[in-house]
Design a protein around this motif. Structure first.
Motif, PDB file in Angstrom:
ATOM      1  N   GLN A 161      47.389 -42.252 -17.358  1.00 35.50           N
ATOM      2  CA  GLN A 161      47.708 -40.854 -17.087  1.00 35.50           C
ATOM      3  C   GLN A 161      47.187 -39.924 -18.181  1.00 35.50           C
ATOM      4  O   GLN A 161      46.957 -38.739 -17.938  1.00 35.50           O
ATOM      5  CB  GLN A 161      49.230 -40.685 -16.958  1.00 35.50           C
ATOM      6  CG  GLN A 161      49.848 -41.492 -15.821  1.00 35.50           C
ATOM      7  CD  GLN A 161      51.360 -41.337 -15.762  1.00 35.50           C
ATOM      8  OE1 GLN A 161      51.876 -40.249 -16.002  1.00 35.50           O
ATOM      9  NE2 GLN A 161      52.053 -42.421 -15.434  1.00 35.50           N
ATOM     10  N   ILE A 162      46.995 -40.461 -19.384  1.00 35.75           N
ATOM     11  CA  ILE A 162      46.582 -39.623 -20.510  1.00 35.75           C
ATOM     12  C   ILE A 162      45.067 -39.385 -20.514  1.00 35.75           C
ATOM     13  O   ILE A 162      44.598 -38.261 -20.727  1.00 35.75           O
ATOM     14  CB  ILE A 162      47.035 -40.270 -21.836  1.00 35.75           C
ATOM     15  CG1 ILE A 162      48.574 -40.274 -21.913  1.00 35.75           C
ATOM     16  CG2 ILE A 162      46.447 -39.534 -23.031  1.00 35.75           C
ATOM     17  CD1 ILE A 162      49.126 -41.012 -23.112  1.00 35.75           C
ATOM     18  N   THR A 163      44.283 -40.440 -20.267  1.00 31.02           N
ATOM     19  CA  THR A 163      42.821 -40.290 -20.345  1.00 31.02           C
ATOM     20  C   THR A 163      42.115 -41.295 -19.446  1.00 31.02           C
ATOM     21  O   THR A 163      42.669 -42.356 -19.143  1.00 31.02           O
ATOM     22  CB  THR A 163      42.332 -40.492 -21.795  1.00 31.02           C
ATOM     23  OG1 THR A 163      40.918 -40.321 -21.847  1.00 31.02           O
ATOM     24  CG2 THR A 163      42.685 -41.880 -22.294  1.00 31.02           C
ATOM     25  N   ARG A 171      42.590 -47.769 -26.740  1.00 31.62           N
ATOM     26  CA  ARG A 171      43.354 -47.532 -27.969  1.00 31.62           C
ATOM     27  C   ARG A 171      44.809 -47.189 -27.651  1.00 31.62           C
ATOM     28  O   ARG A 171      45.741 -47.712 -28.267  1.00 31.62           O
ATOM     29  CB  ARG A 171      42.705 -46.400 -28.762  1.00 31.62           C
ATOM     30  CG  ARG A 171      43.349 -46.150 -30.129  1.00 31.62           C
ATOM     31  CD  ARG A 171      42.678 -44.981 -30.820  1.00 31.62           C
ATOM     32  NE  ARG A 171      43.021 -43.733 -30.160  1.00 31.62           N
ATOM     33  CZ  ARG A 171      44.159 -43.052 -30.406  1.00 31.62           C
ATOM     34  NH1 ARG A 171      45.044 -43.519 -31.275  1.00 31.62           N
ATOM     35  NH2 ARG A 171      44.383 -41.919 -29.769  1.00 31.62           N
ATOM     36  N   ILE A 172      45.002 -46.311 -26.656  1.00 32.88           N
ATOM     37  CA  ILE A 172      46.364 -45.904 -26.284  1.00 32.88           C
ATOM     38  C   ILE A 172      47.136 -47.080 -25.674  1.00 32.88           C
ATOM     39  O   ILE A 172      48.339 -47.245 -25.911  1.00 32.88           O
ATOM     40  CB  ILE A 172      46.312 -44.719 -25.301  1.00 32.88           C
ATOM     41  CG1 ILE A 172      45.680 -43.504 -25.986  1.00 32.88           C
ATOM     42  CG2 ILE A 172      47.708 -44.379 -24.798  1.00 32.88           C
ATOM     43  CD1 ILE A 172      45.473 -42.320 -25.062  1.00 32.88           C
TER      44      ILE A 172
END
Length: 209
Positions: A161-163, A171-172
């Motif tokens: 959802q972030i990227t 990384r996330i």
């Protein structure tokens, strides 16, 4: 003078703590104090007793005063065989039976009160469960596990959802995976502590009283 003759008679009943009702354990110490003198009687020791003895001698045998012996006779507990004479075996058995009944009658009201209190507690617990002010432990634990599972699943979906950039997303995901593992381990520790009734998060467990 009392004439002693040999006789054959059954010994008084053994009513020591090992055979007495467990429910009354610890409450019959005066009773046990009186009958402990008879616990080691044998047929041989009974045979050495005279046919009859005086109130004074009977009192010594029972561990009471001769006045108490006469009072028990008036109450119908003890019976005389002749003028001022008592059958020791019959009187011992009658005395032990009388003491046992008296002690049970003393414990009876307290036992009824205890049973009534437990019944009232059981009814109050059922009402609390019905009104949902008290929740079953397994039910509460299942709800906690469901919430923890949803929370961990939500963390797993955050990177997407972030990227959409692959490197950043990787990384996330690594960060989220580490957080999810720590939370999962902590949730497991908390649930195990709850099962064992141990403190959770530094809070002291509630006293059952």
């Amino acid at each position: 003078m009392v004439h002693r003759t040999h006789r054959t008679a059954p010994p008084p009943p053994h009513l020591g703590p090992s055979r007495g009702p467990k429910l009354y354990a610890g409450r019959l110490s005066p009773f046990h104090k009186h009958i402990s003198r008879f616990q080691n009687w044998t047929s041989a020791s009974v045979a050495k007793l005279p046919d009859t003895i005086s109130a004074k001698d009977l009192g010594k045998l029972l561990g009471i005063t001769d006045r108490w012996v006469r009072d028990l006779e008036k109450q119908g507990v003890l019976k005389r065989k002749a003028r001022g004479q008592y059958d020791p075996c019959e009187c011992v058995q009658a005395f032990v039976g009388w003491k046992a009944r008296a002690e049970v009658e003393k414990v009876g009201p307290a036992l009824k009160d205890t049973l009534r209190e437990r019944r009232e507690q059981e009814i109050a617990q059922r009402i609390a469960i019905r009104d949902r002010t008290l929740i079953n432990f397994d039910e509460a634990l299942a709800a906690l596990e469901t919430i923890c599972g949803l929370f961990l699943a939500a963390i797993s979906g955050l990177p997407a959802q972030i990227t959409r950039e692959h490197g950043e997303r990787t990384r996330i995901e690594g960060i989220c995976d580490a957080v999810r593992r720590r939370l999962s381990n902590r949730f497991a520790e908390v649930m195990e502590a709850v099962r064992a009734g141990k403190p959770v998060g530094g809070a002291e467990p509630e006293d059952d009283a």
